[in-house]
Design an enzyme around this catalytic site. Structure first.
Site, PDB file in Angstrom:
ATOM      1  N   ASN A 135     -52.467  -1.659 -16.006  1.00  0.00           N
ATOM      2  CA  ASN A 135     -51.553  -0.702 -15.328  1.00  0.00           C
ATOM      3  C   ASN A 135     -50.279  -0.595 -15.886  1.00  0.00           C
ATOM      4  O   ASN A 135     -49.514   0.529 -15.838  1.00  0.00           O
ATOM      5  CB  ASN A 135     -51.475  -1.195 -13.861  1.00  0.00           C
ATOM      6  CG  ASN A 135     -52.567  -0.733 -12.767  1.00  0.00           C
ATOM      7  OD1 ASN A 135     -53.404  -0.045 -13.416  1.00  0.00           O
ATOM      8  ND2 ASN A 135     -52.623  -1.080 -11.642  1.00  0.00           N
ATOM      9  N   GLY A 177     -44.584  14.957 -16.232  1.00  0.00           N
ATOM     10  CA  GLY A 177     -44.608  15.349 -14.862  1.00  0.00           C
ATOM     11  C   GLY A 177     -43.257  14.918 -14.035  1.00  0.00           C
ATOM     12  O   GLY A 177     -42.340  14.621 -14.435  1.00  0.00           O
ATOM     13  N   CYS A 220     -50.729   1.809  -6.621  1.00  0.00           N
ATOM     14  CA  CYS A 220     -50.819   0.542  -7.497  1.00  0.00           C
ATOM     15  C   CYS A 220     -49.724   0.531  -8.475  1.00  0.00           C
ATOM     16  O   CYS A 220     -49.056  -0.469  -8.638  1.00  0.00           O
ATOM     17  CB  CYS A 220     -52.085   0.872  -8.394  1.00  0.00           C
ATOM     18  SG  CYS A 220     -53.466   0.277  -7.256  1.00  0.00           S
ATOM     19  N   LYS A 279     -51.608  12.044  -6.437  1.00  0.00           N
ATOM     20  CA  LYS A 279     -52.472  12.679  -7.196  1.00  0.00           C
ATOM     21  C   LYS A 279     -53.446  13.620  -6.725  1.00  0.00           C
ATOM     22  O   LYS A 279     -53.812  13.202  -5.640  1.00  0.00           O
ATOM     23  CB  LYS A 279     -53.073  11.909  -8.425  1.00  0.00           C
ATOM     24  CG  LYS A 279     -54.055  10.926  -7.847  1.00  0.00           C
ATOM     25  CD  LYS A 279     -54.660   9.958  -8.857  1.00  0.00           C
ATOM     26  CE  LYS A 279     -55.780   9.045  -8.391  1.00  0.00           C
ATOM     27  NZ  LYS A 279     -56.286   8.217  -9.429  1.00  0.00           N
ATOM     28  N   ARG A 319     -49.067   6.873  -0.679  1.00  0.00           N
ATOM     29  CA  ARG A 319     -48.167   5.962  -1.079  1.00  0.00           C
ATOM     30  C   ARG A 319     -47.358   6.303  -2.401  1.00  0.00           C
ATOM     31  O   ARG A 319     -47.966   6.654  -3.259  1.00  0.00           O
ATOM     32  CB  ARG A 319     -49.087   4.496  -1.296  1.00  0.00           C
ATOM     33  CG  ARG A 319     -49.442   4.078   0.296  1.00  0.00           C
ATOM     34  CD  ARG A 319     -50.342   3.219   0.029  1.00  0.00           C
ATOM     35  NE  ARG A 319     -51.524   3.345  -0.283  1.00  0.00           N
ATOM     36  CZ  ARG A 319     -52.646   2.297  -0.249  1.00  0.00           C
ATOM     37  NH1 ARG A 319     -52.458   1.097  -0.034  1.00  0.00           N
ATOM     38  NH2 ARG A 319     -53.862   2.709  -0.643  1.00  0.00           N
TER      39      ARG A 319
HETATM   40  N1  LIG Z   1     -56.059   1.502  -4.188  1.00  0.00           N
HETATM   41  C1  LIG Z   1     -56.629   1.210  -5.519  1.00  0.00           C
HETATM   42  O1  LIG Z   1     -56.741   2.230  -6.170  1.00  0.00           O
HETATM   43  C2  LIG Z   1     -56.712  -0.048  -6.218  1.00  0.00           C
HETATM   44  C3  LIG Z   1     -57.219  -0.032  -7.293  1.00  0.00           C
HETATM   45  C4  LIG Z   1     -57.373  -1.212  -8.060  1.00  0.00           C
HETATM   46  C5  LIG Z   1     -57.047  -2.404  -7.285  1.00  0.00           C
HETATM   47  N2  LIG Z   1     -56.279  -2.242  -6.365  1.00  0.00           N
HETATM   48  C6  LIG Z   1     -55.987  -3.590  -5.581  1.00  0.00           C
HETATM   49  O2  LIG Z   1     -56.883  -3.854  -4.530  1.00  0.00           O
HETATM   50  C7  LIG Z   1     -56.372  -4.549  -3.353  1.00  0.00           C
HETATM   51  C8  LIG Z   1     -56.587  -3.692  -2.134  1.00  0.00           C
HETATM   52  O3  LIG Z   1     -56.023  -2.403  -2.427  1.00  0.00           O
HETATM   53  P1  LIG Z   1     -56.672  -1.246  -1.282  1.00  0.00           P
HETATM   54  O4  LIG Z   1     -55.937   0.101  -1.809  1.00  0.00           O
HETATM   55  O5  LIG Z   1     -58.020  -1.455  -0.995  1.00  0.00           O
HETATM   56  O6  LIG Z   1     -55.791  -1.678   0.228  1.00  0.00           O
HETATM   57  P2  LIG Z   1     -55.879  -1.260   1.499  1.00  0.00           P
HETATM   58  O7  LIG Z   1     -54.379  -1.370   1.958  1.00  0.00           O
HETATM   59  O8  LIG Z   1     -56.434   0.291   1.586  1.00  0.00           O
HETATM   60  O9  LIG Z   1     -56.932  -2.261   2.359  1.00  0.00           O
HETATM   61  C9  LIG Z   1     -56.833  -3.271   2.708  1.00  0.00           C
HETATM   62  C10 LIG Z   1     -57.475  -3.741   3.838  1.00  0.00           C
HETATM   63  O10 LIG Z   1     -57.549  -5.182   3.920  1.00  0.00           O
HETATM   64  C11 LIG Z   1     -57.607  -5.371   5.505  1.00  0.00           C
HETATM   65  N3  LIG Z   1     -57.211  -6.685   5.657  1.00  0.00           N
HETATM   66  C12 LIG Z   1     -55.914  -7.410   5.653  1.00  0.00           C
HETATM   67  N4  LIG Z   1     -55.938  -8.692   5.978  1.00  0.00           N
HETATM   68  C13 LIG Z   1     -57.323  -9.042   6.131  1.00  0.00           C
HETATM   69  C14 LIG Z   1     -58.144 -10.361   6.363  1.00  0.00           C
HETATM   70  N5  LIG Z   1     -57.397 -11.188   6.614  1.00  0.00           N
HETATM   71  N6  LIG Z   1     -59.485 -10.217   6.470  1.00  0.00           N
HETATM   72  C15 LIG Z   1     -60.016  -8.931   6.279  1.00  0.00           C
HETATM   73  N7  LIG Z   1     -59.459  -7.839   6.033  1.00  0.00           N
HETATM   74  C16 LIG Z   1     -58.151  -7.800   5.901  1.00  0.00           C
HETATM   75  C17 LIG Z   1     -56.656  -4.239   5.883  1.00  0.00           C
HETATM   76  O11 LIG Z   1     -56.848  -4.102   7.438  1.00  0.00           O
HETATM   77  C18 LIG Z   1     -57.178  -3.143   5.151  1.00  0.00           C
HETATM   78  O12 LIG Z   1     -58.176  -2.459   5.703  1.00  0.00           O
HETATM   79  C19 LIG Z   1     -54.883  -4.509  -3.667  1.00  0.00           C
HETATM   80  O13 LIG Z   1     -54.411  -5.656  -4.279  1.00  0.00           O
HETATM   81  C20 LIG Z   1     -54.608  -3.487  -4.719  1.00  0.00           C
HETATM   82  O14 LIG Z   1     -53.499  -3.597  -5.524  1.00  0.00           O
HETATM   83  C21 LIG Z   1     -56.275  -1.037  -5.496  1.00  0.00           C
END
Ligand SMILES: NC(=O)c1ccc[n+]([C@@H]2O[C@H](COP(=O)([O-])OP(=O)(O)OC[C@H]3O[C@@H](n4cnc5c(N)ncnc54)[C@H](O)[C@@H]3O)[C@@H](O)[C@H]2O)c1
Length: 462
Positions: A214, A259, A266, A327, A334
């Site tokens: 990233n 841009g 992320c 995007k 966010r």
């Molecule tokens: N969004 C992306 O494009 C992306 C890509 C690669 C990696 N990531 C990483 O993946 C991780 C998750 O990202 P996301 O965008 O899916 O997050 P998000 O905020 O969309 O979802 C996280 C979910 O976890 C749930 N949660 C919190 N505590 C919990 C618990 N104790 N038990 C069960 N569920 C629980 C929340 O209610 C929420 O629904 C992060 O570390 C992020 O950096 C995200």
């Protein structure tokens, strides 16, 4: 295989759905009751192309279920994925409270060997923290049940998440356990039929790989934005420069689009987290810190064009905005550059009239109802009585608009393009004042005095 996924956000839901799609028996667990209730009646909480139909199919096949029941969740999967959020804490470091909570939940309930797989983006050393939290809970129960903690960072892109998961460039697995390696090979076998995409390494290297990837991508964006700003000062056209450098295979054309800055869930947080990880080992990450600074400055770029064009006389004016999400193909707002622009326009006393193909509900949720903010149903409606059009997101249907209509509808023919969608010559022929990132001067054929003025304005804005 029986799989449990903690966290049903972008990563958890896509991971669970794709694993169920190839035949694994997946239980997704979340603490958000409303989200789980919605999913159980087929309402998908995020906009992600293609996700909806695969979720429905997998649910129908009985291979994808949703729950808030932690006992059921822990007993279900031999493989327990952690895919909860790791937001930036106050100092910018990754907040691991949700990850640790899941580890505790598993430790409090497990009764047989489990592989705990960290899919959340987490700092180096987190697998050890997860192991400690788990062991502590087991010890409190007087149990000594074996487990392995594996790092399996996720590289999906929002907007193309299904394809990225189904046809990954690579599947990174950090583990030193042969047993865990064997189980993960089996889990991911359906995604490796064309060729083996699995890369095994030690846990710490796997954790750092995600941040490095990233940070590299963010660096490419900040780099091209910096060159774009220079091009603007020097009277060069960044799009020509981009073509010129991209042709070198060592550089390539990917991810060097100038841009109005990167956003999303992320890059900003992971870049900050990496800066903090470096601080933690007394290393000053000069390059990564600059990447973040350049990006923060770039997010003010569009407003600086507005200031320049309207000679700072912005109060009471109305601005049409096309594109709100950070995007295209996502409703994720966010850290979106549009937010920096909109908030600056409001602060200067302007009104905003915005359109986005999918992110308007999310925008409404963030900003609520305001007199100086109107979300409209079409891109054309956004133009009505507006003083200028500003483009924040490169959605496909903004690429070839009816320029005559835009010109007739806007109060003044001014287009500020944060994604360099249009040909400056054509825009000039149409009679527009057209501002694009790093190519404004080639559009307006500004003389040297003006070049210096624009340079100063840009400098002042940043
Ligand atoms: N969004 C992306 O494009 C992306 C890509 C690669 C990696 N990531 C990483 O993946 C991780 C998750 O990202 P996301 O965008 O899916 O997050 P998000 O905020 O969309 O979802 C996280 C979910 O976890 C749930 N949660 C919190 N505590 C919990 C618990 N104790 N038990 C069960 N569920 C629980 C929340 O209610 C929420 O629904 C992060 O570390 C992020 O950096 C995200």
């Amino acid at each position: 295989m029986k799989v449990t996924i903690f966290g049903t956000g972008y990563v958890g839901l896509v991971t669970g759905t794709c694993l169920a799609d190839v035949g694994h028996d997946v239980l997704c667990v979340d603490v958000d009751q409303k989200k789980v209730d919605n999913l159980n009646v087929g309402i998908i909480p995020i906009y992600e192309p293609g996700l909806d139909s695969i979720v429905k199919q997998a649910v129908q096949n009985g291979l994808l279920n949703f729950t808030t029941d932690m006992d059921r969740a822990v007993s279900h999967g031999d493989l327990q994925f952690i895919a909860v959020g790791t937001p930036a804490g106050e100092d910018g470091s990754a907040d691991l409270q949700y990850v640790v909570k899941v580890a505790e939940t598993i430790g409090q309930r497990m009764s047989e060997y489990k592989v705990v797989i960290n899919k959340s983006t987490v700092p180096v050393g987190t697998a050890e923290k997860v192991s400690e939290a788990l062991s502590k809970e087991l010890a409190a129960r007087g149990e000594n049940i074996p487990f392995d903690v594996v790092s399996n960072p996720e590289f999906l892109k929002e907007g193309a998440a299904i394809n990225d998961f189904m046809k990954p460039d690579r599947i990174i697995i950090g583990t030193s356990s042969e047993k865990a390696e064997k189980l993960l090979r089996e889990l991911y076998a359906p995604f490796n039929r064309n060729h083996d995409r699995m890369i095994f390494m030690d846990v710490r290297s796997a954790e750092l790989t995600k941040y490095a990837a990233n940070a590299m991508l963010a660096t490419k964006i900040s780099f091209i934005n910096e060159i774009a700003n220079l091009a603007e000062c020097l009277g060069a056209d960044i799009e020509k420069v981009r073509n010129g450098i991209g042709s070198d295979p060592r550089i390539g054309y990917h991810f060097i689009y100038p841009g109005c800055g990167y956003g999303g869930s992320c890059f900003p947080k992971d870049v900050m987290a990496l800066i903090n990880i470096a601080k933690g080992c007394n290393y000053k990450a000069e390059l990564i810190e600059s990447v973040d600074r350049v990006n923060q400055q770039q997010k003010h770029k569009l407003f600086s064009y507005v200031q320049k064009h309207f000679n700072n006389d912005i109060a009471g004016k109305t601005f049409a905005i096309w594109g709100l999400s950070f995007k295209p193909n996502t409703d994720d707002m966010r850290e979106a550059p549009s937010r920096v622009l909109i908030e600056a326009l409001w602060k200067a006393g302007a009104k905003v009239q915005a359109y986005d193909p999918v992110a308007m509900d999310e925008t409404q949720r963030i900003y609520g109802l305001r007199e100086d903010f109107k979300l409209v149903g079409t891109k054309e409606a956004a133009l009505e009585n507006a003083d200028a059009l500003i483009i924040c997101t490169e959605w496909k249907n903004f690429r070839a608009p009816d320029f005559d209509f835009i010109k007739q509808t806007l109060k003044q023919p001014t287009v500020i393009d944060g994604r360099n969608l249009y040909d400056p010559e054509r825009m000039r022929d149409h009679g527009f004042n057209y501002y694009a990132v790093g190519r404004g001067l080639s559009v307006q054929r500004i003389d040297t005095a003006q070049v210096l003025e624009v340079g100063a304005a840009t400098e002042a804005a940043v």
